[in-house]
Scaffold this motif. Structure first.
Motif, PDB file in Angstrom:
ATOM      1  N   LYS A  62       0.831  -1.208   0.000  1.00  0.00           N
ATOM      2  CA  LYS A  62       0.000   0.000   0.000  1.00  0.00           C
ATOM      3  C   LYS A  62       0.864   1.256   0.000  1.00  0.00           C
ATOM      4  N   ILE A  63       1.889   1.293   0.832  1.00  0.00           N
ATOM      5  CA  ILE A  63       2.789   2.446   0.901  1.00  0.00           C
ATOM      6  C   ILE A  63       3.453   2.679  -0.454  1.00  0.00           C
ATOM      7  N   LEU A  64       3.955   1.617  -1.065  1.00  0.00           N
ATOM      8  CA  LEU A  64       4.651   1.751  -2.344  1.00  0.00           C
ATOM      9  C   LEU A  64       3.697   2.112  -3.481  1.00  0.00           C
ATOM     10  N   ALA A  65       2.526   1.517  -3.480  1.00  0.00           N
ATOM     11  CA  ALA A  65       1.534   1.849  -4.508  1.00  0.00           C
ATOM     12  C   ALA A  65       1.171   3.329  -4.421  1.00  0.00           C
ATOM     13  N   ASP A  66       0.974   3.831  -3.219  1.00  0.00           N
ATOM     14  CA  ASP A  66       0.662   5.252  -3.040  1.00  0.00           C
ATOM     15  C   ASP A  66       1.821   6.129  -3.512  1.00  0.00           C
ATOM     16  N   LYS A  67       3.034   5.733  -3.199  1.00  0.00           N
ATOM     17  CA  LYS A  67       4.221   6.506  -3.600  1.00  0.00           C
ATOM     18  C   LYS A  67       4.305   6.639  -5.119  1.00  0.00           C
ATOM     19  N   PHE A  68       3.994   5.556  -5.836  1.00  0.00           N
ATOM     20  CA  PHE A  68       4.109   5.563  -7.290  1.00  0.00           C
ATOM     21  C   PHE A  68       2.800   5.945  -7.995  1.00  0.00           C
ATOM     22  N   GLY A  69       1.775   6.248  -7.221  1.00  0.00           N
ATOM     23  CA  GLY A  69       0.501   6.642  -7.822  1.00  0.00           C
ATOM     24  C   GLY A  69      -0.173   5.532  -8.588  1.00  0.00           C
ATOM     25  N   LYS A  70      -0.024   4.309  -8.124  1.00  0.00           N
ATOM     26  CA  LYS A  70      -0.597   3.119  -8.761  1.00  0.00           C
ATOM     27  C   LYS A  70      -1.452   2.372  -7.737  1.00  0.00           C
ATOM     28  N   THR A  71      -2.240   1.438  -8.229  1.00  0.00           N
ATOM     29  CA  THR A  71      -2.948   0.557  -7.305  1.00  0.00           C
ATOM     30  C   THR A  71      -2.020  -0.599  -6.949  1.00  0.00           C
ATOM     31  N   VAL A  72      -2.323  -1.268  -5.870  1.00  0.00           N
ATOM     32  CA  VAL A  72      -1.532  -2.448  -5.475  1.00  0.00           C
ATOM     33  C   VAL A  72      -1.557  -3.474  -6.595  1.00  0.00           C
ATOM     34  N   THR A  73      -2.708  -3.668  -7.203  1.00  0.00           N
ATOM     35  CA  THR A  73      -2.829  -4.639  -8.293  1.00  0.00           C
ATOM     36  C   THR A  73      -1.931  -4.265  -9.471  1.00  0.00           C
ATOM     37  N   GLU A  74      -1.939  -3.003  -9.853  1.00  0.00           N
ATOM     38  CA  GLU A  74      -1.104  -2.560 -10.984  1.00  0.00           C
ATOM     39  C   GLU A  74       0.382  -2.787 -10.720  1.00  0.00           C
ATOM     40  N   LEU A  75       0.797  -2.573  -9.489  1.00  0.00           N
ATOM     41  CA  LEU A  75       2.215  -2.612  -9.163  1.00  0.00           C
ATOM     42  C   LEU A  75       2.731  -4.008  -8.829  1.00  0.00           C
ATOM     43  N   PHE A  76       1.885  -4.835  -8.241  1.00  0.00           N
ATOM     44  CA  PHE A  76       2.368  -6.104  -7.717  1.00  0.00           C
ATOM     45  C   PHE A  76       1.834  -7.350  -8.414  1.00  0.00           C
ATOM     46  N   TYR A  77       0.750  -7.254  -9.197  1.00  0.00           N
ATOM     47  CA  TYR A  77       0.168  -8.459  -9.787  1.00  0.00           C
ATOM     48  C   TYR A  77       0.045  -8.380 -11.286  1.00  0.00           C
TER      49      TYR A  77
END
Length: 77
Positions: A62-77
């Motif tokens: 969640k912290i990283l997704a917010d930092k990059f302006g992405k959703t958790v799904t977009e960034l991790f899956y």
């Protein structure tokens, strides 16, 4: 399939290098040390997670997704 076998199978399927995360980090020109500090880890610990050797915790994603302006799904899956 036993619980141990299922766990091993899921671990193999889900613990993959986080390519999207790495791409976003590099695009933003952020070091692994900096990103690690955002989620309270040492650089080496973060690098192992990004490489898919260890899982990210929900709050880290969640912290990283917010930092990059992405959703958790977009960034991790």
């Amino acid at each position: 399939m036993s619980n141990a076998e299922l766990k091993k199978k899921l671990r193999f399927e889900l613990l993959k290098p986080k390519r999207k995360l790495r791409e976003e980090r590099l695009k933003s020109e952020l070091t692994t040390s900096y990103v690690a500090s955002l989620i309270g880890l040492e650089r080496r610990q973060y690098e192992k997670k990004e490489a898919g050797e260890f899982p990210f915790h929900d709050y880290e994603m969640k912290i990283l997704a917010d930092k990059f302006g992405k959703t958790v799904t977009e960034l991790f899956y």
